[in-house]
Design a protein around this motif. Structure first.
Motif, PDB file in Angstrom:
ATOM      1  N   UNK A 151       0.821  -1.212   0.000  1.00 26.63           N
ATOM      2  CA  UNK A 151       0.000   0.000   0.000  1.00 26.63           C
ATOM      3  C   UNK A 151       0.857   1.264   0.000  1.00 26.63           C
ATOM      4  N   UNK A 152       1.966   1.265   0.706  1.00 28.77           N
ATOM      5  CA  UNK A 152       2.791   2.461   0.819  1.00 28.77           C
ATOM      6  C   UNK A 152       3.707   2.687  -0.366  1.00 28.77           C
ATOM      7  N   UNK A 153       3.892   1.681  -1.184  1.00 29.20           N
ATOM      8  CA  UNK A 153       4.791   1.803  -2.329  1.00 29.20           C
ATOM      9  C   UNK A 153       4.033   2.385  -3.514  1.00 29.20           C
ATOM     10  N   UNK A 154       4.467   3.550  -3.921  1.00 28.68           N
ATOM     11  CA  UNK A 154       3.841   4.200  -5.066  1.00 28.68           C
ATOM     12  C   UNK A 154       4.820   4.129  -6.227  1.00 28.68           C
ATOM     13  N   UNK A 155       4.359   3.589  -7.308  1.00 23.10           N
ATOM     14  CA  UNK A 155       5.197   3.511  -8.493  1.00 23.10           C
ATOM     15  C   UNK A 155       4.753   4.561  -9.490  1.00 23.10           C
ATOM     16  N   UNK A 156       5.730   5.223 -10.046  1.00 24.27           N
ATOM     17  CA  UNK A 156       5.401   6.172 -11.094  1.00 24.27           C
ATOM     18  C   UNK A 156       5.527   5.449 -12.426  1.00 24.27           C
ATOM     19  N   UNK A 157       4.586   5.672 -13.271  1.00 23.00           N
ATOM     20  CA  UNK A 157       4.551   5.011 -14.562  1.00 23.00           C
ATOM     21  C   UNK A 157       4.719   6.072 -15.635  1.00 23.00           C
ATOM     22  N   UNK A 158       5.642   5.830 -16.514  1.00 27.77           N
ATOM     23  CA  UNK A 158       5.844   6.757 -17.619  1.00 27.77           C
ATOM     24  C   UNK A 158       4.968   6.322 -18.786  1.00 27.77           C
ATOM     25  N   UNK A 159       4.289   7.275 -19.313  1.00 29.98           N
ATOM     26  CA  UNK A 159       3.415   7.003 -20.452  1.00 29.98           C
ATOM     27  C   UNK A 159       3.960   7.785 -21.638  1.00 29.98           C
ATOM     28  N   UNK A 160       4.247   7.080 -22.693  1.00 29.70           N
ATOM     29  CA  UNK A 160       4.703   7.746 -23.904  1.00 29.70           C
ATOM     30  C   UNK A 160       3.522   7.939 -24.830  1.00 29.70           C
ATOM     31  N   UNK A 161       3.312   9.140 -25.187  1.00 25.00           N
ATOM     32  CA  UNK A 161       2.228   9.451 -26.096  1.00 25.00           C
ATOM     33  C   UNK A 161       2.818   9.704 -27.483  1.00 25.00           C
ATOM     34  N   UNK A 162       2.273   9.036 -28.411  1.00 24.56           N
ATOM     35  CA  UNK A 162       2.755   9.194 -29.774  1.00 24.56           C
ATOM     36  C   UNK A 162       1.938  10.263 -30.475  1.00 24.56           C
ATOM     37  N   UNK A 163       2.630  11.141 -31.069  1.00 24.32           N
ATOM     38  CA  UNK A 163       1.942  12.178 -31.842  1.00 24.32           C
ATOM     39  C   UNK A 163       2.074  11.830 -33.316  1.00 24.32           C
ATOM     40  N   UNK A 164       1.002  11.942 -34.006  1.00 28.03           N
ATOM     41  CA  UNK A 164       0.991  11.596 -35.423  1.00 28.03           C
ATOM     42  C   UNK A 164       1.158  12.816 -36.265  1.00 28.03           C
TER      43      UNK A 164
END
Length: 75
Positions: free
Chosen positions: A62-75
């Motif tokens: 519960x205390x562990x927060x993971x940051x997730x990187x999201x790559x957004x592709x632009x067309x």
């Protein structure tokens, strides 16, 4: 261990852990080969049941927060 559960499921899981561990403590208390008093067996079973119930329903991540990187592709 099981993560976030509904309240009824947590209650049933805790109750089952307590019943099983107290039953094992009772069984160990009445066995003549093991020099253990019945009261001590029941108390040890209850303590083991409380520890098992805590381990089963507690969310250790519960205390562990993971940051997730999201790559957004632009067309």
């Amino acid at each position: 261990m099981f993560g976030p559960l509904p309240a009824l499921h947590r209650f049933v899981l805790v109750l089952a852990a307590l019943v099983v561990c107290v039953g094992i403590g009772f069984w160990l208390g009445v066995m003549p080969e093991i020099p253990l008093n019945l009261r001590v067996g029941l108390l040890a079973g209850a303590a083991a049941g409380i520890a098992a119930a805590f381990a089963l329903v507690h969310d250790f991540h519960q205390g562990h927060v993971r940051t997730v990187r999201v790559r957004r592709r632009t067309h």
